[in-house]
Design a protein around this motif. Sequence first.
Motif, PDB file in Angstrom:
ATOM      1  N   ALA A  91     -12.793  98.524  50.009  1.00  0.00           N
ATOM      2  CA  ALA A  91     -12.446  99.512  51.039  1.00  0.00           C
ATOM      3  C   ALA A  91     -11.020 100.007  50.863  1.00  0.00           C
ATOM      4  O   ALA A  91     -10.727 101.193  51.071  1.00  0.00           O
ATOM      5  N   ILE A  92     -10.116  99.113  50.466  1.00  0.00           N
ATOM      6  CA  ILE A  92      -8.715  99.502  50.250  1.00  0.00           C
ATOM      7  C   ILE A  92      -8.609 100.432  49.043  1.00  0.00           C
ATOM      8  O   ILE A  92      -7.891 101.435  49.065  1.00  0.00           O
ATOM      9  N   THR A  94     -13.496  93.851  51.467  1.00  0.00           N
ATOM     10  CA  THR A  94     -12.191  94.326  51.944  1.00  0.00           C
ATOM     11  C   THR A  94     -11.435  95.060  50.846  1.00  0.00           C
ATOM     12  O   THR A  94     -10.878  96.147  51.059  1.00  0.00           O
ATOM     13  N   LYS A 145     -10.944 102.405  47.886  1.00  0.00           N
ATOM     14  CA  LYS A 145     -11.523 103.694  48.261  1.00  0.00           C
ATOM     15  C   LYS A 145     -10.573 104.494  49.139  1.00  0.00           C
ATOM     16  O   LYS A 145     -10.457 105.723  49.013  1.00  0.00           O
ATOM     17  N   LYS A 146      -9.873 103.814  50.043  1.00  0.00           N
ATOM     18  CA  LYS A 146      -8.931 104.484  50.936  1.00  0.00           C
ATOM     19  C   LYS A 146      -7.835 105.207  50.158  1.00  0.00           C
ATOM     20  O   LYS A 146      -7.479 106.350  50.475  1.00  0.00           O
ATOM     21  N   TRP A 147      -7.293 104.549  49.134  1.00  0.00           N
ATOM     22  CA  TRP A 147      -6.128 105.104  48.437  1.00  0.00           C
ATOM     23  C   TRP A 147      -6.457 105.884  47.170  1.00  0.00           C
ATOM     24  O   TRP A 147      -5.705 106.762  46.768  1.00  0.00           O
ATOM     25  N   PHE A 156      -1.275 101.266  48.843  1.00  0.00           N
ATOM     26  CA  PHE A 156      -2.299 100.360  48.320  1.00  0.00           C
ATOM     27  C   PHE A 156      -1.796  98.919  48.277  1.00  0.00           C
ATOM     28  O   PHE A 156      -2.470  98.000  48.762  1.00  0.00           O
ATOM     29  N   ASP A 189      -1.435  97.358  51.784  1.00  0.00           N
ATOM     30  CA  ASP A 189      -2.712  96.974  52.382  1.00  0.00           C
ATOM     31  C   ASP A 189      -3.301  95.738  51.707  1.00  0.00           C
ATOM     32  O   ASP A 189      -3.879  94.868  52.374  1.00  0.00           O
ATOM     33  N   GLN A 241      -0.506 111.049  41.946  1.00  0.00           N
ATOM     34  CA  GLN A 241      -0.221 111.350  43.349  1.00  0.00           C
ATOM     35  C   GLN A 241       0.774 112.494  43.475  1.00  0.00           C
ATOM     36  O   GLN A 241       0.601 113.400  44.300  1.00  0.00           O
ATOM     37  N   GLY A 274      -9.993 106.795  46.392  1.00  0.00           N
ATOM     38  CA  GLY A 274     -11.251 107.510  46.520  1.00  0.00           C
ATOM     39  C   GLY A 274     -12.245 107.175  45.431  1.00  0.00           C
ATOM     40  O   GLY A 274     -13.049 107.996  45.029  1.00  0.00           O
TER      41      GLY A 274
END
Length: 251
Positions: free
Chosen positions: A240-241, A237, A243-245, A55, A58, A190, A247
């Motif tokens: 989106a980052i 942007t 959500k990527k890491w 995260f 990015d 995680q 959710g």
Amino acid sequence: MKLHRLLALTCLTLATTFAALPGIASAQVPAVLRVATDATFPPMEFSQDGARAGFDIDVMNALAKTMGTRVEWTDIDFKGLIPGLIAHRFDAAISAIYITDERSKVVDFVEPYYAGGLVALVKSTSPIKTMADLNGKKVSVQVGTKSVNFLRDNYPQITRVEVEKNQEMFDLVGIGRADGAVTGKPAALQLAKTRPGFRVLDKQLTTEEYGIAVRKDEPELKTAFNAALGKIKADGTYAAIVKKWFGAAAQ
């Protein structure tokens, strides 16, 4: 005189226009931005297939792109991030760094970019249910993190086992040499999700904010970071980052 004023106004307008264009680097932003991290803290920053991922990675790359610069990464132990920044070894540090009063005395922070907090992690088979259950027991923490002071100030009956790396901290719990670990919520969740045999205690211990550290003698860089952070939040942007890491929707 009118001609001079017209020329001055024209120059000011052009300067303002170019400064506002995306991808145009400010004079205060170096062409190569040297950034330090301790890439041992998934999902925030870690090594994957020989490259840095996470995260924070990015987020920093997105900020650099918006600022019209590129990142040159430095890997360093967490405890060396603030001293290395002060010593001008790099320009900024991002590594799930909590913004604290103590750190703010020696460095500046960009506006908070994510909210986290401390939690406790134990083995799935452990009878431990609350922090009070860990009194008189051993808890592993990473040197230089807020976990150390948190346990010292709030749970003096707990024996701290201080280690250099997150992996060591978790491994001590796994092999039974520590009864639990106190660390950041993203990393704990995680680990519990990807490594069987661990669980996170229900009650979050603190609520903290993550920040990018910069030197106090470079306020222009801090301003540039804040402007870039605002832009990536506005254009989607950042969401989106997140959500990527994680959710989840961006904060």
